[in-house]
Design a protein around this motif. Structure first.
Motif, PDB file in Angstrom:
ATOM      1  N   ASP A  78       7.688   4.042  -6.217  1.00  0.00           N
ATOM      2  CA  ASP A  78       7.511   4.732  -4.935  1.00  0.00           C
ATOM      3  C   ASP A  78       6.028   4.996  -4.692  1.00  0.00           C
ATOM      4  N   LEU A  79       5.362   5.550  -5.690  1.00  0.00           N
ATOM      5  CA  LEU A  79       3.941   5.874  -5.554  1.00  0.00           C
ATOM      6  C   LEU A  79       3.096   4.618  -5.420  1.00  0.00           C
ATOM      7  N   LEU A  80       3.422   3.589  -6.195  1.00  0.00           N
ATOM      8  CA  LEU A  80       2.670   2.338  -6.098  1.00  0.00           C
ATOM      9  C   LEU A  80       2.795   1.728  -4.704  1.00  0.00           C
ATOM     10  N   ALA A  81       4.001   1.778  -4.134  1.00  0.00           N
ATOM     11  CA  ALA A  81       4.219   1.220  -2.802  1.00  0.00           C
ATOM     12  C   ALA A  81       3.413   1.955  -1.741  1.00  0.00           C
ATOM     13  N   GLU A  82       3.069   3.220  -2.022  1.00  0.00           N
ATOM     14  CA  GLU A  82       2.230   3.999  -1.104  1.00  0.00           C
ATOM     15  C   GLU A  82       0.743   3.771  -1.330  1.00  0.00           C
ATOM     16  N   GLY A  83       0.411   3.000  -2.382  1.00  0.00           N
ATOM     17  CA  GLY A  83      -0.988   2.740  -2.681  1.00  0.00           C
ATOM     18  C   GLY A  83      -1.631   3.765  -3.578  1.00  0.00           C
ATOM     19  N   ALA A  84      -0.839   4.588  -4.244  1.00  0.00           N
ATOM     20  CA  ALA A  84      -1.395   5.633  -5.106  1.00  0.00           C
ATOM     21  C   ALA A  84      -1.903   5.064  -6.422  1.00  0.00           C
ATOM     22  N   GLU A  85      -2.888   5.712  -6.991  1.00  0.00           N
ATOM     23  CA  GLU A  85      -3.322   5.408  -8.354  1.00  0.00           C
ATOM     24  C   GLU A  85      -2.515   6.306  -9.275  1.00  0.00           C
ATOM     25  N   VAL A  86      -1.602   5.716 -10.010  1.00  0.00           N
ATOM     26  CA  VAL A  86      -0.655   6.512 -10.798  1.00  0.00           C
ATOM     27  C   VAL A  86      -1.087   6.668 -12.242  1.00  0.00           C
ATOM     28  N   ARG A 116      10.433  -6.035  -8.297  1.00  0.00           N
ATOM     29  CA  ARG A 116       9.571  -7.056  -7.688  1.00  0.00           C
ATOM     30  C   ARG A 116       9.218  -6.695  -6.252  1.00  0.00           C
ATOM     31  N   ASP A 117      10.212  -6.300  -5.466  1.00  0.00           N
ATOM     32  CA  ASP A 117       9.976  -6.053  -4.045  1.00  0.00           C
ATOM     33  C   ASP A 117       9.042  -4.872  -3.822  1.00  0.00           C
ATOM     34  N   LEU A 118       9.158  -3.841  -4.655  1.00  0.00           N
ATOM     35  CA  LEU A 118       8.279  -2.691  -4.475  1.00  0.00           C
ATOM     36  C   LEU A 118       6.869  -3.004  -4.965  1.00  0.00           C
ATOM     37  N   CYS A 119       6.754  -3.862  -5.958  1.00  0.00           N
ATOM     38  CA  CYS A 119       5.418  -4.291  -6.369  1.00  0.00           C
ATOM     39  C   CYS A 119       4.786  -5.174  -5.299  1.00  0.00           C
ATOM     40  N   LEU A 120       5.600  -5.966  -4.609  1.00  0.00           N
ATOM     41  CA  LEU A 120       5.074  -6.736  -3.477  1.00  0.00           C
ATOM     42  C   LEU A 120       4.617  -5.808  -2.353  1.00  0.00           C
ATOM     43  N   LEU A 121       5.340  -4.701  -2.150  1.00  0.00           N
ATOM     44  CA  LEU A 121       4.885  -3.703  -1.172  1.00  0.00           C
ATOM     45  C   LEU A 121       3.543  -3.111  -1.589  1.00  0.00           C
ATOM     46  N   ALA A 122       3.382  -2.868  -2.887  1.00  0.00           N
ATOM     47  CA  ALA A 122       2.112  -2.360  -3.382  1.00  0.00           C
ATOM     48  C   ALA A 122       0.992  -3.362  -3.122  1.00  0.00           C
ATOM     49  N   LEU A 123       1.289  -4.648  -3.306  1.00  0.00           N
ATOM     50  CA  LEU A 123       0.294  -5.680  -3.006  1.00  0.00           C
ATOM     51  C   LEU A 123      -0.041  -5.681  -1.517  1.00  0.00           C
ATOM     52  N   GLU A 124       0.962  -5.548  -0.657  1.00  0.00           N
ATOM     53  CA  GLU A 124       0.707  -5.502   0.786  1.00  0.00           C
ATOM     54  C   GLU A 124      -0.208  -4.331   1.132  1.00  0.00           C
ATOM     55  N   HIS A 125       0.047  -3.190   0.512  1.00  0.00           N
ATOM     56  CA  HIS A 125      -0.809  -2.029   0.768  1.00  0.00           C
ATOM     57  C   HIS A 125      -2.239  -2.333   0.340  1.00  0.00           C
ATOM     58  N   LEU A 135      -8.392  -6.391  -6.998  1.00  0.00           N
ATOM     59  CA  LEU A 135      -7.164  -7.173  -6.939  1.00  0.00           C
ATOM     60  C   LEU A 135      -6.711  -7.555  -8.336  1.00  0.00           C
ATOM     61  N   ASP A 136      -7.661  -7.801  -9.228  1.00  0.00           N
ATOM     62  CA  ASP A 136      -7.323  -8.183 -10.598  1.00  0.00           C
ATOM     63  C   ASP A 136      -6.497  -7.111 -11.292  1.00  0.00           C
ATOM     64  N   ASP A 137      -6.774  -5.848 -11.006  1.00  0.00           N
ATOM     65  CA  ASP A 137      -5.991  -4.753 -11.580  1.00  0.00           C
ATOM     66  C   ASP A 137      -4.529  -4.859 -11.159  1.00  0.00           C
ATOM     67  N   MET A 138      -4.310  -5.169  -9.879  1.00  0.00           N
ATOM     68  CA  MET A 138      -2.953  -5.297  -9.349  1.00  0.00           C
ATOM     69  C   MET A 138      -2.208  -6.435 -10.043  1.00  0.00           C
ATOM     70  N   LEU A 139      -2.851  -7.590 -10.183  1.00  0.00           N
ATOM     71  CA  LEU A 139      -2.196  -8.728 -10.822  1.00  0.00           C
ATOM     72  C   LEU A 139      -1.933  -8.452 -12.297  1.00  0.00           C
ATOM     73  N   CYS A 140      -2.852  -7.767 -12.951  1.00  0.00           N
ATOM     74  CA  CYS A 140      -2.653  -7.397 -14.350  1.00  0.00           C
ATOM     75  C   CYS A 140      -1.470  -6.444 -14.492  1.00  0.00           C
ATOM     76  N   MET A 141      -1.343  -5.491 -13.589  1.00  0.00           N
ATOM     77  CA  MET A 141      -0.225  -4.560 -13.621  1.00  0.00           C
ATOM     78  C   MET A 141       1.104  -5.295 -13.540  1.00  0.00           C
ATOM     79  N   VAL A 142       1.192  -6.258 -12.638  1.00  0.00           N
ATOM     80  CA  VAL A 142       2.416  -7.035 -12.460  1.00  0.00           C
ATOM     81  C   VAL A 142       2.742  -7.811 -13.736  1.00  0.00           C
ATOM     82  N   ALA A 143       1.734  -8.460 -14.298  1.00  0.00           N
ATOM     83  CA  ALA A 143       1.946  -9.237 -15.515  1.00  0.00           C
ATOM     84  C   ALA A 143       2.333  -8.344 -16.688  1.00  0.00           C
ATOM     85  N   ALA A 144       1.687  -7.194 -16.819  1.00  0.00           N
ATOM     86  CA  ALA A 144       1.992  -6.287 -17.930  1.00  0.00           C
ATOM     87  C   ALA A 144       3.405  -5.740 -17.835  1.00  0.00           C
ATOM     88  N   GLY A 145       3.945  -5.661 -16.621  1.00  0.00           N
ATOM     89  CA  GLY A 145       5.305  -5.187 -16.440  1.00  0.00           C
ATOM     90  C   GLY A 145       6.366  -6.225 -16.733  1.00  0.00           C
TER      91      GLY A 145
END
Length: 234
Positions: A78-86, A116-125, A135-145
């Motif tokens: 939820d927080l990631l989809a809003e663009g928060a730094e969690v 997946r869909d909520l992480c894609l929302l985070a990418l859209e944000h 952007l590299d942080d975002m891609l790393c987060m997805v891969a680490a998950g």
């Protein structure tokens, strides 16, 4: 209710779990036991971003398992989809405990799709924002998950050239000039080289945009050309 909010609510329903007996983290020196008790008395949607950061910053305990991760996961998403730094050290680690548990193996297709869909929302944000977060942080987060990076790279491939150039330029800029930025949290992740390969594969596209007058694209293309096909030190 917008489509994004509907996806968030769906995740809360899919991952509705009773509160676990503990949060699966160290309460001897990392998390105050009183904070753990207070968090467990809440519904996950009521957890604050500060509480989520405390959980992510605390060391694992031997008791960390799916019960704890699934309980708190919808709030993180939820927080990631809003663009928060969690996570205090950066969102690269936001889903690392999910990956540690072998996600998506053992999860239902619906649960995997919700993540997946909520992480894609985070990418859209991230694409729409002007925070200049890497952007590299975002891609790393997805891969680490443990998620498949293909839908995320496909979304970036579909961006207009100038938007992608802006994202990479913002990501790679620094006091020593433009260079491909990699977060140190890539260490040990199998997808590390694949993402580097995606970066360097953008060179021709960026030169094409540069030929149409995009200055940032020219600088990005030059940085890729200087970097080469193999990631240094990987």
């Amino acid at each position: 209710m917008g489509a994004g909010r509907e996806q968030v609510e769906r995740a809360y329903r899919l991952f509705a779990r009773p509160a676990p007996p503990d949060l699966g983290v160290c309460t001897a020196c990392c998390m105050d036991p009183a904070v753990e008790r207070a968090m467990l008395m809440k519904a996950p949607r009521d957890l604050t971003v500060e509480e989520v950061r405390e959980w992510l910053a605390a060391a694992f305990s031997d008791g960390l398992g799916r019960a704890q991760v699934e309980w708190i996961l919808p709030r993180i998403l939820d927080l990631l989809a809003e663009g928060a730094e969690v996570a205090t050290g950066g969102n690269e680690v936001a889903l690392a405990r999910l990956g540690r548990l072998g996600f998506p193996e053992g999860w239902s297709e619906a649960e995997a799709a919700a993540v997946r869909d909520l992480c894609l929302l985070a990418l859209e944000h991230h694409i729409r924002s002007d925070t200049r977060a890497p952007l590299d942080d975002m891609l790393c987060m997805v891969a680490a998950g443990g998620l498949d990076l293909a839908p995320f790279l496909a979304r970036l491939d579909a961006l207009p050239d100038d938007v992608l150039a802006r994202l990479l330029h913002d990501d790679w800029g620094g006091r020593r000039g433009l260079r491909i930025w990699r977060t140190p949290f890539w260490d040990g992740l199998p997808a590390r080289q694949a993402v580097w390969g995606w970066y360097v594969a953008q060179e021709a596209r960026m030169w094409g945009a540069a030929a149409r007058g995009d200055r940032r694209a020219a600088e990005v293309a030059e940085a890729i050309s200087e970097a080469g096909a193999a990631e240094p030190g990987a």
